[in-house]
Design a protein around this motif. Structure first.
Motif, PDB file in Angstrom:
ATOM      1  N   ARG A  34     -18.093 -84.613  25.922  1.00  0.00           N
ATOM      2  CA  ARG A  34     -18.664 -83.262  25.958  1.00  0.00           C
ATOM      3  C   ARG A  34     -18.031 -82.427  27.060  1.00  0.00           C
ATOM      4  O   ARG A  34     -17.686 -82.930  28.123  1.00  0.00           O
ATOM      5  CB  ARG A  34     -20.169 -83.338  26.186  1.00  0.00           C
ATOM      6  CG  ARG A  34     -20.951 -83.897  25.005  1.00  0.00           C
ATOM      7  CD  ARG A  34     -22.438 -83.726  25.265  1.00  0.00           C
ATOM      8  NE  ARG A  34     -22.833 -84.353  26.519  1.00  0.00           N
ATOM      9  CZ  ARG A  34     -23.871 -83.960  27.264  1.00  0.00           C
ATOM     10  NH1 ARG A  34     -24.590 -82.918  26.896  1.00  0.00           N
ATOM     11  NH2 ARG A  34     -24.175 -84.606  28.381  1.00  0.00           N
ATOM     12  N   GLN A  35     -17.908 -81.138  26.792  1.00  0.00           N
ATOM     13  CA  GLN A  35     -17.498 -80.180  27.821  1.00  0.00           C
ATOM     14  C   GLN A  35     -18.765 -79.644  28.486  1.00  0.00           C
ATOM     15  O   GLN A  35     -19.635 -79.075  27.826  1.00  0.00           O
ATOM     16  CB  GLN A  35     -16.667 -79.060  27.207  1.00  0.00           C
ATOM     17  CG  GLN A  35     -15.364 -79.568  26.580  1.00  0.00           C
ATOM     18  CD  GLN A  35     -14.472 -78.446  26.078  1.00  0.00           C
ATOM     19  OE1 GLN A  35     -14.626 -77.289  26.482  1.00  0.00           O
ATOM     20  NE2 GLN A  35     -13.528 -78.790  25.214  1.00  0.00           N
ATOM     21  N   ALA A  38     -17.347 -74.659  32.800  1.00  0.00           N
ATOM     22  CA  ALA A  38     -16.014 -74.063  32.893  1.00  0.00           C
ATOM     23  C   ALA A  38     -15.995 -73.074  34.051  1.00  0.00           C
ATOM     24  O   ALA A  38     -16.985 -72.386  34.317  1.00  0.00           O
ATOM     25  CB  ALA A  38     -15.645 -73.363  31.587  1.00  0.00           C
ATOM     26  N   CYS A  86     -15.496 -81.982  32.054  1.00  0.00           N
ATOM     27  CA  CYS A  86     -15.696 -82.737  30.815  1.00  0.00           C
ATOM     28  C   CYS A  86     -16.161 -84.158  31.125  1.00  0.00           C
ATOM     29  O   CYS A  86     -15.925 -84.690  32.215  1.00  0.00           O
ATOM     30  CB  CYS A  86     -14.397 -82.830  30.020  1.00  0.00           C
ATOM     31  SG  CYS A  86     -13.663 -81.241  29.578  1.00  0.00           S
ATOM     32  N   LEU A 109     -11.827 -87.567  24.999  1.00  0.00           N
ATOM     33  CA  LEU A 109     -12.588 -86.424  25.497  1.00  0.00           C
ATOM     34  C   LEU A 109     -14.012 -86.471  24.972  1.00  0.00           C
ATOM     35  O   LEU A 109     -14.248 -86.628  23.774  1.00  0.00           O
ATOM     36  CB  LEU A 109     -11.910 -85.126  25.062  1.00  0.00           C
ATOM     37  CG  LEU A 109     -12.593 -83.826  25.504  1.00  0.00           C
ATOM     38  CD1 LEU A 109     -12.527 -83.679  27.022  1.00  0.00           C
ATOM     39  CD2 LEU A 109     -11.955 -82.622  24.800  1.00  0.00           C
ATOM     40  N   VAL A 120     -12.101 -76.905  33.032  1.00  0.00           N
ATOM     41  CA  VAL A 120     -13.264 -77.328  32.262  1.00  0.00           C
ATOM     42  C   VAL A 120     -13.739 -78.668  32.813  1.00  0.00           C
ATOM     43  O   VAL A 120     -12.938 -79.589  33.012  1.00  0.00           O
ATOM     44  CB  VAL A 120     -12.932 -77.469  30.757  1.00  0.00           C
ATOM     45  CG1 VAL A 120     -14.166 -77.895  29.975  1.00  0.00           C
ATOM     46  CG2 VAL A 120     -12.359 -76.169  30.211  1.00  0.00           C
ATOM     47  N   VAL A 140      -6.940 -80.975  28.429  1.00  0.00           N
ATOM     48  CA  VAL A 140      -7.912 -81.143  27.359  1.00  0.00           C
ATOM     49  C   VAL A 140      -7.207 -81.274  26.010  1.00  0.00           C
ATOM     50  O   VAL A 140      -7.586 -82.116  25.171  1.00  0.00           O
ATOM     51  CB  VAL A 140      -8.906 -79.973  27.342  1.00  0.00           C
ATOM     52  CG1 VAL A 140      -9.782 -80.026  26.097  1.00  0.00           C
ATOM     53  CG2 VAL A 140      -9.765 -79.987  28.612  1.00  0.00           C
TER      54      VAL A 140
END
Length: 236
Positions: A82-83, A86, A93, A80, A91, A60
């Protein structure tokens, strides 16, 4: 003072005879003034696609957060988004992938009216050969919009299709515009240039009166006038 442009290259029977081109004796039964369009487009286009992926924190950190505003041919970017979730040190993404591609188009669009005639079916290939090279600046198109006429007092304004000094584009304009529109419809165009040149054609039609092949008068890119002869079908 407005810049003076060179006179356009307009084929005429008088000019053809003056330059010694072989034409059938007598007058044609019909003369068509047409214009092909030569399109030379060069674009830098950005396209992309997205996926969802589990990434480590180090992955990330190594990703870009935004795209550069200007592009570079052949460049690829991984951005990158949105996340989403987790777990266990990973994570999930959104990951966006982009590429900058240089694309180009060079083609000649001939009105179908002339190539639909059986003896002139080869004309588009002949014209593509003549239009190779740098087109004369005198043939550059700067306005392809319809012309408004009849706007005087108490008259109803109407529009006429654009032409090049009386030489009609006919369906060549629609086909050229559709192709160029398709180039711009995909992805995002970061930079580009589209040059359009008209190519006047004087189509001399003889066959309805006597068994003489038609002739099309037009110029090559160097400004030399050519007489492209039709091919009559073989007899029984």
């Amino acid at each position: 003072m407005a810049e003076l442009r060179p006179a356009p290259l307009l084929p005429t029977v008088e000019l053809a005879r003056a330059r010694g081109l072989a034409l059938p004796d007598g007058d044609p039964f019909e003369v068509e003034r047409l214009a092909a369009l030569v399109v030379d487009a060069r674009l830098l286009r950005r396209t992309g696609w997205s996926e969802q992926k589990w990434l480590s924190p180090d992955d990330v950190k190594g990703l870009s957060r935004e795209l550069p505003p200007t592009g570079q041919p052949g460049a690829m970017y991984h951005v990158l988004g949105r996340q989403l979730a987790a777990r266990a040190g990973f994570v999930r993404c959104q990951l966006h992938h982009y590429s900058d591609d240089a694309c180009s188009l060079r083609d000649t669009y001939v009105p179908a009216l002339i190539t639909a005639a059986p003896e002139m079916a080869h004309f588009d290939d002949a014209l593509r050969a003549l239009t190779a090279g740098t087109p004369p600046e005198a043939l550059r198109c700067t306005d392809l919009a319809p012309r408004v006429v009849g706007a005087a007092y108490r008259s109803v304004p109407s529009t006429l299709p654009p032409d090049f000094h009386g030489f009609a584009y006919a369906d060549a304009l629609v086909r050229a515009a559709t192709t160029v529109g398709g180039l711009f419809a995909r992805g995002t165009v970061l930079a580009g240039e589209v040059d359009v040149f008209a190519w006047p054609i004087l189509w001399l039609r003889y066959g309805a009166v006597r068994p003489e092949p038609d002739v099309a008068l037009t110029f090559d890119a160097a400004g030399e006038l050519h007489a492209i002869g039709g091919v009559l079908p073989a007899g029984p």
